[in-house]
Design an enzyme around this catalytic site. Sequence first.
Site, PDB file in Angstrom:
ATOM      1  N   LEU A 161     -17.962 -13.746  -8.371  1.00 27.95           N
ATOM      2  CA  LEU A 161     -18.848 -14.915  -8.397  1.00 27.95           C
ATOM      3  C   LEU A 161     -18.120 -16.095  -9.040  1.00 27.95           C
ATOM      4  CD1 LEU A 161     -22.509 -13.810  -9.279  1.00 27.95           C
ATOM      5  CD2 LEU A 161     -21.567 -14.501  -7.083  1.00 27.95           C
ATOM      6  N   ARG A 215      -6.476  -3.282  -5.235  1.00 27.05           N
ATOM      7  CA  ARG A 215      -6.342  -4.742  -5.321  1.00 27.05           C
ATOM      8  C   ARG A 215      -4.919  -5.071  -5.724  1.00 27.05           C
ATOM      9  NH1 ARG A 215     -10.483  -5.067 -10.033  1.00 27.05           N
ATOM     10  NH2 ARG A 215      -9.247  -3.225 -10.435  1.00 27.05           N
ATOM     11  N   ASP A 266      10.367   3.830   6.070  1.00 25.13           N
ATOM     12  CA  ASP A 266      10.123   2.494   6.619  1.00 25.13           C
ATOM     13  C   ASP A 266      11.246   2.172   7.595  1.00 25.13           C
ATOM     14  OD1 ASP A 266       8.286  -0.088   5.328  1.00 25.13           O
ATOM     15  OD2 ASP A 266       9.874  -0.560   6.751  1.00 25.13           O
ATOM     16  N   LYS A 292      -7.805 -11.640   7.424  1.00 23.16           N
ATOM     17  CA  LYS A 292      -7.574 -10.874   8.661  1.00 23.16           C
ATOM     18  C   LYS A 292      -8.663  -9.828   8.887  1.00 23.16           C
ATOM     19  CE  LYS A 292      -4.514  -7.100   7.252  1.00 23.16           C
ATOM     20  NZ  LYS A 292      -5.441  -6.006   7.492  1.00 23.16           N
ATOM     21  N   CYS A 333      -5.634  -9.603   3.018  1.00 17.74           N
ATOM     22  CA  CYS A 333      -6.687  -8.741   3.558  1.00 17.74           C
ATOM     23  C   CYS A 333      -7.937  -9.481   4.021  1.00 17.74           C
ATOM     24  CB  CYS A 333      -7.056  -7.683   2.530  1.00 17.74           C
ATOM     25  SG  CYS A 333      -5.743  -6.463   2.304  1.00 17.74           S
ATOM     26  N   VAL A 336       0.828  -1.203   0.000  1.00 16.40           N
ATOM     27  CA  VAL A 336       0.000   0.000   0.000  1.00 16.40           C
ATOM     28  C   VAL A 336       0.868   1.261   0.000  1.00 16.40           C
ATOM     29  CG1 VAL A 336      -1.643   1.335   1.388  1.00 16.40           C
ATOM     30  CG2 VAL A 336      -2.011  -1.107   1.020  1.00 16.40           C
TER      31      VAL A 336
END
Length: 449
Positions: free
Chosen positions: A278, A167, A33, A291, A288, A14
Site C-alpha cells: 500500500l 521476491r 544453462d 509481463k 514479473c 530463480v
Amino acid sequence: MKEFNVGVVGAGHVGLVTSACLADIGHWVTLVDVDEERMADLKVGEVPVYEPGLEALVDEVARRGRLRFSTELTSVVSAADVLFICVGTPQGDDGSADLSNVGAVAKSVGRALAEAEEREHPLVVVNKSTVPMGSGDYVSMLIQEGAAEAGNGSVDYRVVSNPEFLREGSAVYDSLFPDRIVLGAHRRDGLDVMRALYEPVVEQSFPTKLDPRPKVAVPFVTTDLASAEMIKYAANAFLATKISFINEIANICELVGADVGNVAHGVGLDERIGSRFLQAGMGWGGSCFPKDVAALKSVAREYDHQPVLLDAVVAVNELQWKQVITKLQRELHTLKGKRIALLGLAFKPNTDDLREAPSLKVARALNRRGARVTGYDPVAGKKAVRLQSDLRVVFDLYEALSEAHAAIVVTEWEEVRSLDLEEAASLMKPPKLLVDGRNALDPRAASAA
Ligand SMILES: NC(=O)c1ccc[n+]([C@@H]2O[C@H](COP(=O)([O-])OP(=O)(O)OC[C@H]3O[C@@H](n4cnc5c(N)ncnc54)[C@H](O)[C@@H]3O)[C@@H](O)[C@H]2O)c1
C-alpha cells in the site's frame, strides 16, 4: 530426509536461488544453462545476479560439492530424480508469455530421456517458470515429441507445476522460509516426490544460520496443474492491483489535500486489507508484474473475455510515471537543457534488476524532451549504462545531485531514504525541485532544506 539428485535448468534469479537453497537443505544439485559465459563465471565463484546472501550461499554449497554447474543438459537429465525448469518466460509482442525457452528445454528433456538408460522411477519435471494455464500439458506434449524424435516414444516422466513466489531482494530468505509451497499435477505420485523433496522446508527442520525463523510448518498446497499455474498469475495480478489501487487513492488525495501515507496506514490496519503493498508512488515495474499481468490479460482475451479490472490496473500504472514528467514540466517549464537527477535506478531496492524499471522509462522521456539526466544507483548502475547508453550514471548519490535543477526519488534504497537533505539542497541549482516518486522522504524536512 531423503536426498535427491536435482537438475535445475536456467541460472537466472530463480534458478540460481532455487539450486543454492535446495543444495543448502541437503540435496545434490546441478545447475544448467545455455549461457556458457555465465556458467564459466559461476564455476570460478562469480555470481551473475545481485541478491543479498546469495553469493555466500552459492560459494558454501559449491565448496561442499552439493551444487555443480553445467552447460550440458543430457547427462543432468539422466542422473536427476527431479528436474526444475527455471528459464525466462518474457513478454511476447502481443503481451502473451513467450514459451520458446520452456519449449526448447522440454524438447531437450524428451530427447535426453529417450537416449538415457531405463529409469527406476519417472523423472519429475517441475515447471517453476511462470507459465500460462495449460502449459504443464504443453510441456508434457513437447517432452513426448522430443522423445519420439529421438526414436523412443515410451519415456517415463511426470510434469508438475511449482510456481515461484520469491521476491528479488529477499529471494534466499523467501525460498527457505516461504509463505506457502504450491504444487499442481494430474497425478499423485509426482506430488509425493515433491513433498519429500521439500520436507526440510515444509517442516522447517533444516539447520540454518538465518535465525530467528518461523518455526511453524509451511503450508503445502496441492492442486491440479492449471490451478497451480493460475495461483501465480492471480497472486501477481492482485499485488499489482493493490499498488494501482493505492496510487489511484494517492492521486485523489493530492487533489483534496489528504496525506496518502496516513491514509494507507489507516486503511492497512484493517486485517482484511493489510498494510503491505500500500505504498503509493511511481508504480510497479520489474521482471514479473508487467509481463505476468499482460500474460493474464492475453489469456483472458484468448477466451474473448475483457479483463476490465486488469486493464484499469495497467492504465493507472502507466499514469504514475508519466505524472512525474508532468510535475517536472509544471515546475521547470521547458526541460531542454535542465539537469535532472534520478535517485535509484533498479525497479526496487536490494536488486540490480532493471527490467521494466520506471527509472528507464522516465530517463527516456526526459531525454526526448532535451533534459540532461544523471542516474545514481548503488548496485544497478553498471547494468543501466549497458542498457541505456544516453543515461549518464554516477556512483555517488551527491554527485548525481550536483548542479541538478530537479531530483526524482525513483528507488527507495536505504542511502536514498537517509539522504542528507541540506547537503542535497546546497548542491542543487534553483528551483531545487525534489519529486519523491516513492514517498520515501519527509516532505516537511525537504521543504525546510
Ligand atoms: N525474477 C523473479 O523475481 C521471479 C519470481 C518468480 C517467478 N519468476 C519466473 O521465473 C522464471 C525465470 O525468471 P528469472 O528472473 O530467473 O529469469 P532470468 O532471465 O534471470 O534467467 C533465465 C535463465 O534461463 C536461461 N535459459 C534460457 N533458455 C534456456 C535453455 N533453453 N536452457 C537452459 N537455460 C536457458 C538464460 O540463459 C538465463 O540465465 C520466469 O518465468 C519468471 O517469470 C521470476
